[in-house]
Design a protein around this motif. Sequence first.
Motif, PDB file in Angstrom:
ATOM      1  N   ARG A 378       0.864  -1.178   0.000  1.00  0.00           N
ATOM      2  CA  ARG A 378       0.000   0.000   0.000  1.00  0.00           C
ATOM      3  C   ARG A 378       0.896   1.222   0.000  1.00  0.00           C
ATOM      4  NH1 ARG A 378      -5.199  -1.073   2.367  1.00  0.00           N
ATOM      5  NH2 ARG A 378      -5.314   1.142   2.842  1.00  0.00           N
ATOM      6  N   LYS A 379       0.328   2.366  -0.278  1.00  0.00           N
ATOM      7  CA  LYS A 379       1.132   3.593  -0.228  1.00  0.00           C
ATOM      8  C   LYS A 379       1.729   3.787   1.158  1.00  0.00           C
ATOM      9  CE  LYS A 379      -3.276   6.078  -0.047  1.00  0.00           C
ATOM     10  NZ  LYS A 379      -4.052   4.914  -0.501  1.00  0.00           N
ATOM     11  N   GLU A 380       0.986   3.355   2.198  1.00  0.00           N
ATOM     12  CA  GLU A 380       1.466   3.516   3.574  1.00  0.00           C
ATOM     13  C   GLU A 380       2.678   2.635   3.876  1.00  0.00           C
ATOM     14  OE1 GLU A 380      -2.886   4.554   3.446  1.00  0.00           O
ATOM     15  OE2 GLU A 380      -1.654   2.911   2.691  1.00  0.00           O
ATOM     16  N   THR A 381       2.828   1.514   3.154  1.00  0.00           N
ATOM     17  CA  THR A 381       3.982   0.633   3.383  1.00  0.00           C
ATOM     18  C   THR A 381       5.163   0.995   2.482  1.00  0.00           C
ATOM     19  OG1 THR A 381       3.163  -1.012   1.793  1.00  0.00           O
ATOM     20  CG2 THR A 381       2.484  -1.258   4.085  1.00  0.00           C
ATOM     21  N   LEU A 382       4.885   1.689   1.392  1.00  0.00           N
ATOM     22  CA  LEU A 382       5.962   2.077   0.467  1.00  0.00           C
ATOM     23  C   LEU A 382       6.609   3.408   0.855  1.00  0.00           C
ATOM     24  CD1 LEU A 382       4.234   1.156  -2.921  1.00  0.00           C
ATOM     25  CD2 LEU A 382       6.218   0.004  -1.928  1.00  0.00           C
ATOM     26  N   SER A 386       6.141  10.559   7.070  1.00  0.00           N
ATOM     27  CA  SER A 386       6.322  11.989   6.783  1.00  0.00           C
ATOM     28  C   SER A 386       5.915  12.342   5.357  1.00  0.00           C
ATOM     29  CB  SER A 386       7.783  12.386   7.015  1.00  0.00           C
ATOM     30  OG  SER A 386       8.655  11.591   6.207  1.00  0.00           O
ATOM     31  N   ASP A 387       6.042  11.378   4.432  1.00  0.00           N
ATOM     32  CA  ASP A 387       5.659  11.633   3.043  1.00  0.00           C
ATOM     33  C   ASP A 387       4.156  11.833   2.906  1.00  0.00           C
ATOM     34  OD1 ASP A 387       8.292  11.350   2.068  1.00  0.00           O
ATOM     35  OD2 ASP A 387       8.080   9.164   2.033  1.00  0.00           O
ATOM     36  N   LEU A 388       3.407  11.136   3.752  1.00  0.00           N
ATOM     37  CA  LEU A 388       1.952  11.174   3.660  1.00  0.00           C
ATOM     38  C   LEU A 388       1.313  12.094   4.693  1.00  0.00           C
ATOM     39  CD1 LEU A 388       1.276   7.376   3.067  1.00  0.00           C
ATOM     40  CD2 LEU A 388       0.988   9.212   1.405  1.00  0.00           C
ATOM     41  N   HIS A 394      -7.264  13.913   4.316  1.00  0.00           N
ATOM     42  CA  HIS A 394      -7.631  14.479   3.012  1.00  0.00           C
ATOM     43  C   HIS A 394      -7.831  13.306   2.049  1.00  0.00           C
ATOM     44  CE1 HIS A 394      -5.712  17.929   4.993  1.00  0.00           C
ATOM     45  NE2 HIS A 394      -6.444  18.694   4.198  1.00  0.00           N
ATOM     46  N   SER A 395      -8.994  12.681   2.163  1.00  0.00           N
ATOM     47  CA  SER A 395      -9.223  11.437   1.414  1.00  0.00           C
ATOM     48  C   SER A 395      -9.152  11.631  -0.088  1.00  0.00           C
ATOM     49  CB  SER A 395     -10.597  10.855   1.795  1.00  0.00           C
ATOM     50  OG  SER A 395     -11.628  11.769   1.489  1.00  0.00           O
ATOM     51  N   SER A 396      -9.557  12.788  -0.580  1.00  0.00           N
ATOM     52  CA  SER A 396      -9.519  13.011  -2.032  1.00  0.00           C
ATOM     53  C   SER A 396      -8.081  13.101  -2.546  1.00  0.00           C
ATOM     54  CB  SER A 396     -10.291  14.285  -2.395  1.00  0.00           C
ATOM     55  OG  SER A 396     -11.677  14.095  -2.200  1.00  0.00           O
TER      56      SER A 396
END
Length: 514
Positions: A378-382, A386-388, A394-396
Motif C-alpha cells: 500500500r502507499k502507507e507501506t511504500l 512523513s511523506d503522507l 484528506h481522502s480526495s
Amino acid sequence: MCSIEGKGKGKMRGIRMGATKGGGGGGGERVEKLKSSRTKLWMIRATTSVLLWTCIVQLTALGDTWGPHLLKGWPSCFSYQDSSVSVVEDKVPSVPARVLPPKRVYKNNGYLMVSCNGGLNQMRAAICDMVTIARYLNVTLIVPELDKTSFWSDPSEFQDIFDVDHFIMSLRDEVRILKELPPRLKRRVEIGMVYSMPPISWSDISYYHNQILPLIKKYKVVHLNKTDTRLANNGQPLEIQKLRCRVNFSALRFTSQIEELGKRVVKLLRQNGPFIVLHLRYEMDMLAFSGCTQGCNSEEVEELTRMRYAYPWWKEKIINSDLKRKDGFCPLTPEETALILRALDIDNSYQIYIAAGEIYGGQRRMATLAAAYPKLVRKETLLEPSDLGFFQNHSSQMAALDYLVSLESDIFIPTYDGNMAKVVEGHRRFLGFKQTILLERRLLVDLIDQYNSGTLSWYEFSDAVNESHESRKGQPTQRLVIPDRPKEEDYFYANPEECLQPSYSRLDLSVGGL
C-alpha cells in the motif's frame, strides 16, 4: 563598363557630400527617400516574421493541448511513456516551455457556479461535464467548489488537488474560467442573492440551452448545487464528447506535489518488477451504503446498519445482503478476491498494490488474500509517514495518489464498479487500452458458491472464471446504449470511445502478458 562604374561612384559620392554638407537640396531629398525605403523594407520583414512566428505558435498550441495521443504517441499520466521502465529522476526528458492556446473571444452570457458532490472521481467526471456545458452556453465558469460535507469530510479545495492555473489556461481557447466572481457579483452571492438549483440528471445539452441558459441571462449568475451524472452518456454532438475528454485527460492535472509523490510510488514498485493495482472497495462507507455484509460478524453488521441510518441522503435503509450479493451489486470480499485472482492465474510473485482506504475488518479480513499473495503493498507501506503527513485526513488527495498509480499499473482490477473503477478504466483505454480486468460479479459469486459447496472442482471453477473474462480485459468495444435507462447503460467516462485511437491489433491483453 568603366564609364558606368565611374558614374555610379560619382553618384554615391554626391550623396555622401550632400548629406555631409547639407547643401544641394536634391541630394538631401535623395538621402531621406533612401532612409524611408530602408525603413519600410525593415518593417515588412519584421511584420512577416511576426506573422510566421504567430502561425507556428498557434499550431504548436493546438498540438500540445488537443489530441496529444494522435500527434506524439500514446501518453502516460506522467512525463514518461513506457510504464514498464523505471522512472529515473535525472533521466526524465526535458519538456519544452508550454505555449498557451489563444483565448476564445465570445459574448459572455453570464456566470456559472457549480458545487460538486461525491468522492474525487465522481467530482472529476462532473467537472468535465460542467466545463463542457459552460463552453456551449457561452458563459464564464467559476472554478468548481469541491464537496466538503460528504462521508469523507475532506476540506480540500480545487487547488489542493488540481493544478488550477493549468486548468484555466489550458482551456482558454474554449471557455473563460475565473477563480472567483467579479466583486459586485461576489457580494450579491455572499448575501444569498443567487439562483441555486440542481439540474436534471442525464440531460442532453439541449436541456441546458433551453432551461439553464435563460436563467443565467435573467439572473447573471446561476449556481448548480448538484453535478453528478448531469450530462447524458450518449446522443451528444461529437464536439461535446471530445471536449469532455480533453478536460479529463489534459486539463485536469493533479498538483505537482501529488504528481511527484505518484512518480515516487511507481518508481518504487517498478524497481521490484511488474505490479497489479487492486481497487479493493471493501471499506466501511461502501459496505454501509450498499448493505453488503458477507463475512461480517453480528457486531459489524450492526455497526454498518447504524451508519447507513445516520446518513439521510443514503435513501435505501432496509437491505437484504444475500439477495444483493447474488444480483452482483456487492463488492467482492477480500476472501472472494483471493480466490478469483488465483483462478485467473495471477502469479503470486507479482506485487499487488491495494488502492483503497482502510479495509473493513482489518488484518482479519485481509489474511486470506495476504497468504495467497504475500507481496501486498500500500502507499502507507511504500512511503514514510512523513511523506503522507500532508495528505492525512484528506481522502480526495489520497485517492488522487491511488489514481495515478492505477493508471501506471500493468493490470488494474477493481472489485466493484464504482466511480474510481469506471474513470480509471476509461483513462487506461485512452492511454492505449491498458489491461483492465472487469469482474462480472453476478457470475463470479455464483461460481464461488458452487466451488465452496463442492459442486465445482478447482479446474472447472478456474476454467469458468477465465472463459467468462476473456472479453472483459479493457479491449476496444462500443458503449452499451439503453434508451431511457441511463443508469443501466455504459458510463461515458468508462469508455469514451469517441476519443480513443482504434488500435486493435498491437495490444497484448492476456492476463499472462506481464
